[in-house]
Design a protein around this motif. Structure first.
Motif, PDB file in Angstrom:
ATOM      1  N   THR A 258      69.456  44.732 -14.962  1.00 32.80           N
ATOM      2  CA  THR A 258      68.627  44.422 -15.038  1.00 32.80           C
ATOM      3  C   THR A 258      67.844  43.175 -14.580  1.00 32.80           C
ATOM      4  O   THR A 258      67.827  42.608 -14.361  1.00 32.80           O
ATOM      5  CB  THR A 258      68.266  44.048 -16.634  1.00 32.80           C
ATOM      6  OG1 THR A 258      66.491  44.081 -17.019  1.00 32.80           O
ATOM      7  CG2 THR A 258      69.059  42.810 -16.628  1.00 32.80           C
ATOM      8  N   THR A 259      66.043  43.384 -14.600  1.00 37.65           N
ATOM      9  CA  THR A 259      65.769  41.890 -13.387  1.00 37.65           C
ATOM     10  C   THR A 259      65.359  40.558 -14.512  1.00 37.65           C
ATOM     11  O   THR A 259      64.558  39.994 -15.068  1.00 37.65           O
ATOM     12  CB  THR A 259      64.638  42.718 -12.648  1.00 37.65           C
ATOM     13  OG1 THR A 259      63.670  43.560 -13.903  1.00 37.65           O
ATOM     14  CG2 THR A 259      64.654  43.064 -11.873  1.00 37.65           C
TER      15      THR A 259
ATOM     16  N   PRO B 215      66.183  40.638 -18.365  1.00 39.49           N
ATOM     17  CA  PRO B 215      67.376  40.586 -19.910  1.00 39.49           C
ATOM     18  C   PRO B 215      66.919  40.788 -21.286  1.00 39.49           C
ATOM     19  O   PRO B 215      67.485  41.718 -22.138  1.00 39.49           O
ATOM     20  CB  PRO B 215      68.197  39.388 -20.168  1.00 39.49           C
ATOM     21  CG  PRO B 215      68.177  39.021 -18.795  1.00 39.49           C
ATOM     22  CD  PRO B 215      66.336  38.636 -18.701  1.00 39.49           C
ATOM     23  N   ASP B 216      65.636  39.813 -21.320  1.00 41.88           N
ATOM     24  CA  ASP B 216      64.826  39.926 -22.498  1.00 41.88           C
ATOM     25  C   ASP B 216      64.493  41.528 -23.258  1.00 41.88           C
ATOM     26  O   ASP B 216      64.618  42.869 -23.528  1.00 41.88           O
ATOM     27  CB  ASP B 216      64.105  39.306 -22.996  1.00 41.88           C
ATOM     28  CG  ASP B 216      64.777  37.734 -23.083  1.00 41.88           C
ATOM     29  OD1 ASP B 216      65.691  37.461 -23.378  1.00 41.88           O
ATOM     30  OD2 ASP B 216      63.560  36.760 -23.408  1.00 41.88           O
ATOM     31  N   GLU B 217      63.865  41.960 -22.309  1.00 43.41           N
ATOM     32  CA  GLU B 217      63.227  43.536 -21.943  1.00 43.41           C
ATOM     33  C   GLU B 217      64.377  44.486 -22.010  1.00 43.41           C
ATOM     34  O   GLU B 217      64.112  45.040 -23.041  1.00 43.41           O
ATOM     35  CB  GLU B 217      62.644  43.097 -20.399  1.00 43.41           C
ATOM     36  CG  GLU B 217      62.594  44.957 -19.819  1.00 43.41           C
ATOM     37  CD  GLU B 217      61.391  44.797 -18.439  1.00 43.41           C
ATOM     38  OE1 GLU B 217      62.586  46.750 -17.752  1.00 43.41           O
ATOM     39  OE2 GLU B 217      61.119  44.185 -17.591  1.00 43.41           O
ATOM     40  N   PHE B 218      65.572  44.200 -21.163  1.00 39.60           N
ATOM     41  CA  PHE B 218      66.780  44.996 -21.777  1.00 39.60           C
ATOM     42  C   PHE B 218      67.031  45.076 -22.903  1.00 39.60           C
ATOM     43  O   PHE B 218      67.476  46.292 -23.842  1.00 39.60           O
ATOM     44  CB  PHE B 218      67.900  45.052 -20.746  1.00 39.60           C
ATOM     45  CG  PHE B 218      68.756  46.137 -20.929  1.00 39.60           C
ATOM     46  CD1 PHE B 218      68.539  47.413 -19.694  1.00 39.60           C
ATOM     47  CD2 PHE B 218      69.993  45.818 -21.822  1.00 39.60           C
ATOM     48  CE1 PHE B 218      69.163  48.072 -20.035  1.00 39.60           C
ATOM     49  CE2 PHE B 218      70.615  47.213 -21.494  1.00 39.60           C
ATOM     50  CZ  PHE B 218      70.410  47.829 -21.273  1.00 39.60           C
ATOM     51  N   ALA B 219      67.160  44.205 -23.442  1.00 39.07           N
ATOM     52  CA  ALA B 219      67.308  43.818 -24.499  1.00 39.07           C
ATOM     53  C   ALA B 219      66.983  44.967 -25.910  1.00 39.07           C
ATOM     54  O   ALA B 219      66.983  45.958 -26.898  1.00 39.07           O
ATOM     55  CB  ALA B 219      67.714  42.653 -25.761  1.00 39.07           C
ATOM     56  N   VAL B 220      65.516  44.597 -25.520  1.00 45.96           N
ATOM     57  CA  VAL B 220      64.758  45.585 -26.665  1.00 45.96           C
ATOM     58  C   VAL B 220      64.111  47.014 -25.931  1.00 45.96           C
ATOM     59  O   VAL B 220      64.415  48.374 -27.056  1.00 45.96           O
ATOM     60  CB  VAL B 220      62.891  45.243 -26.073  1.00 45.96           C
ATOM     61  CG1 VAL B 220      61.466  46.096 -27.200  1.00 45.96           C
ATOM     62  CG2 VAL B 220      62.637  43.394 -26.529  1.00 45.96           C
ATOM     63  N   ARG B 221      64.696  47.577 -24.900  1.00 44.39           N
ATOM     64  CA  ARG B 221      64.651  48.900 -24.314  1.00 44.39           C
ATOM     65  C   ARG B 221      66.228  48.886 -25.084  1.00 44.39           C
ATOM     66  O   ARG B 221      66.607  50.790 -25.396  1.00 44.39           O
ATOM     67  CB  ARG B 221      64.539  48.965 -23.291  1.00 44.39           C
ATOM     68  CG  ARG B 221      63.368  48.507 -22.609  1.00 44.39           C
ATOM     69  CD  ARG B 221      63.437  48.614 -20.620  1.00 44.39           C
ATOM     70  NE  ARG B 221      63.481  49.546 -19.954  1.00 44.39           N
ATOM     71  CZ  ARG B 221      63.578  50.495 -18.594  1.00 44.39           C
ATOM     72  NH1 ARG B 221      62.731  48.834 -18.259  1.00 44.39           N
ATOM     73  NH2 ARG B 221      63.902  51.297 -18.399  1.00 44.39           N
TER      74      ARG B 221
END
Length: 505
Positions: A328-329, A331-337
């Motif tokens: 991912t570019t 990490p916070d975005e990916f955790a939410v997803r």
């Protein structure tokens, strides 16, 4: 055990061991072995230049070779970069993506531009060590301190801007992170033995960028199997934030000084990267995040040799060697997803994420495609009304708990963070079981040994291959795959007929 595998055994500090083993380094240079590019650099005392091991020129005499663990160390020793092989543009060392110790974490942060933005003091604060400790340990392994490593990175950023844009040199110096035009000129001359104007003149045939745009080649170590890498990113793409268009994966990027849009297209020997940035100071960070996203600094030979030693995985590795872990570019975005994707289909997870993006994301303009938003920050979602989420109450609670933890700093998923600490922090949140924790560890933290033993796709693959299906038994069997269990996951997933395993037509 092969020569390559023997040199690249998985131990902390192995980069130092590689460059200090003169006999093996000489053999790599004489065979022009591109697999060692980025592991060490060869300086030639008679010419005053340094090269990557695979440099196409005739290898120098052994007595004239000197070996350095980094481009910055070679520069500090008074050598300039070879104009033929461009050693400072070689793939990065796999070390910084495979390890989670202080030096590896520091190198990931330096690559993301932290030293340029916050200085060595900021780097040390992020790592939780004193400046002296960070400088000492980085220098011991890389032969150069954080400032020298950041300077080498600035020089490469400057070269890209000089060669691919028509920007005035003063603007190039500012965008590359130099404090003054004089420092920029001196650094370029020292590193490349050419003035900035001479660099630009030599690159007249290079592709020139459109206003605000840059075209780059992202190198990698062969082999690289693009199927699962781009297939996964395309199949899980969130509308408005990501898309597959004309044979390329495109997405929006939230960057330190602004935002950008990147297009990434696989080719046989590099990834074609096109960047449109609102602030060119973000070039180094954007490039680093794209390399991280596609796992381009991986060591596929070492990974595949280890996994192919298992007779059940050997046919999968032989069929499509060089699989990477899609990351991912943000990490916070990916955790939410990851939370949005708990116990639902890929399509449902995309729908949930798209709703959040439309309601809370930052709108942007994309002149070349259909991207519309940046994914919302955790603080943008802090006031989220749970009743607007079309998901079970328990998962709403899990998502809100994650958002609170990310916003408060209770959970740290940043690129320089500690993997074990992050795992423990995630596991302490309500609704976070092994699947969610290990999925985030694999794709957001970049841990090459993360293993999603409870994943349905992994269970189906294990059953088809005659491997243990129950998590405890599969984890025990997977001990032989360490420290590359995240790559084993990619090979196991590839046994299924799912869109994540193939590039869209």
């Amino acid at each position: 055990m092969s020569f390559f595998r023997e040199v690249l055994s998985v131990t902390p500090g192995r980069l130092t061991i590689v460059y200090e083993d003169t006999e093996r380094c000489v053999r790599a240079v004489q065979s022009k072995d591109e697999r060692f590019d980025g592991w060490f650099f060869t300086a030639v005392v008679t010419t005053g230049i340094y090269c990557r091991p695979s440099c196409p020129v005739v290898p120098p005499k052994v007595e004239n070779m000197r070996f350095h663990p980094s481009a910055a160390a070679a520069q500090a020793a008074g050598f300039r970069a070879c104009k033929r092989c461009r050693p400072n543009a070689s793939p990065g060392s796999p070390q910084w993506n495979e390890r989670a110790d202080l030096v590896a974490r520091a190198m990931r942060l330096i690559a993301d531009g932290v030293v340029d933005r916050e200085g060595v003091t900021g780097l040390a604060a992020r790592l939780g060590y004193s400046v002296r400790q960070v400088e000492r340990q980085v220098y011991a392994e890389l032969g150069a301190g954080p400032l020298a490593l950041a300077r080498a990175q600035r020089a490469e950023t400057a070269r890209l801007l000089v060669e691919t844009t028509r920007m005035p040199m003063g603007d190039v110096a500012h965008a590359a992170g130099f404090a003054s035009l004089r420092t920029f000129n001196d650094t370029v001359r020292t590193v490349f033995a050419l003035t900035p104007s001479e660099l630009r003149s030599r690159a007249k045939g290079a592709e020139q960028a459109s206003p605000g745009g840059l075209s780059l080649r992202l190198p990698f170590r062969k082999p690289l199997c693009p199927d699962n890498l781009f297939g996964h990113l395309a199949a899980t793409a969130v509308p408005g934030v990501e898309e597959w268009r004309d044979g390329a994966y495109r997405r929006t990027l939230r960057l330190p000084h602004g935002h950008g849009v990147v297009s990434l297209r696989p080719t046989p020997d590099h990834i074609a990267c096109r960047l449109n940035l609102t602030d060119l100071r973000d070039l180094a960070a954007a490039t680093s995040r794209c390399r991280w996203l596609l796992d381009l600094d991986a060591d596929p030979v070492a990974v595949d040799e280890q996994l192919a030693a298992d007779p059940e995985l050997a046919p999968l590795v032989a069929k499509n060697p060089g699989r990477r872990v899609p990351r991912t570019t943000d990490p916070d975005e990916f955790a939410v997803r990851a939370v949005l994707g708990q116990q639902v289909s890929t399509a449902a997870a995309r729908t949930h994420a798209a709703r959040l993006v439309l309601a809370h994301g930052t709108a942007i303009e994309d002149r070349e495609g259909g991207l519309t938003h940046l994914f919302p920050l955790p603080q943008d979602l802090a006031g989220l009304d749970p009743e607007t989420l079309a998901m079970p109450k328990s998962r709403r609670s899990t998502l809100l708990g994650l958002l609170d933890a990310l916003t408060s700093g209770e959970v740290d998923l940043t690129v320089g963070g500690d993997w074990d600490r992050a795992r423990a922090q995630l596991a302490g949140l309500r609704g976070f079981g092994p699947w969610t924790v290990e999925t985030i560890a694999m794709r957001a933290l970049g841990d090459p040994d993360a293993f999603v033993a409870t994943d349905l796709g992994i269970k189906l693959a294990a059953e088809a291959l005659g491997l243990p299906v129950k998590p405890a038994g599969l984890i025990e069997r997977a001990e032989r795959w360490r420290p590359w269990r995240a790559y084993a996951v990619q090979y196991l997933w590839a046994t299924g007929d799912h869109a994540v395993n193939r590039i869209p037509a």
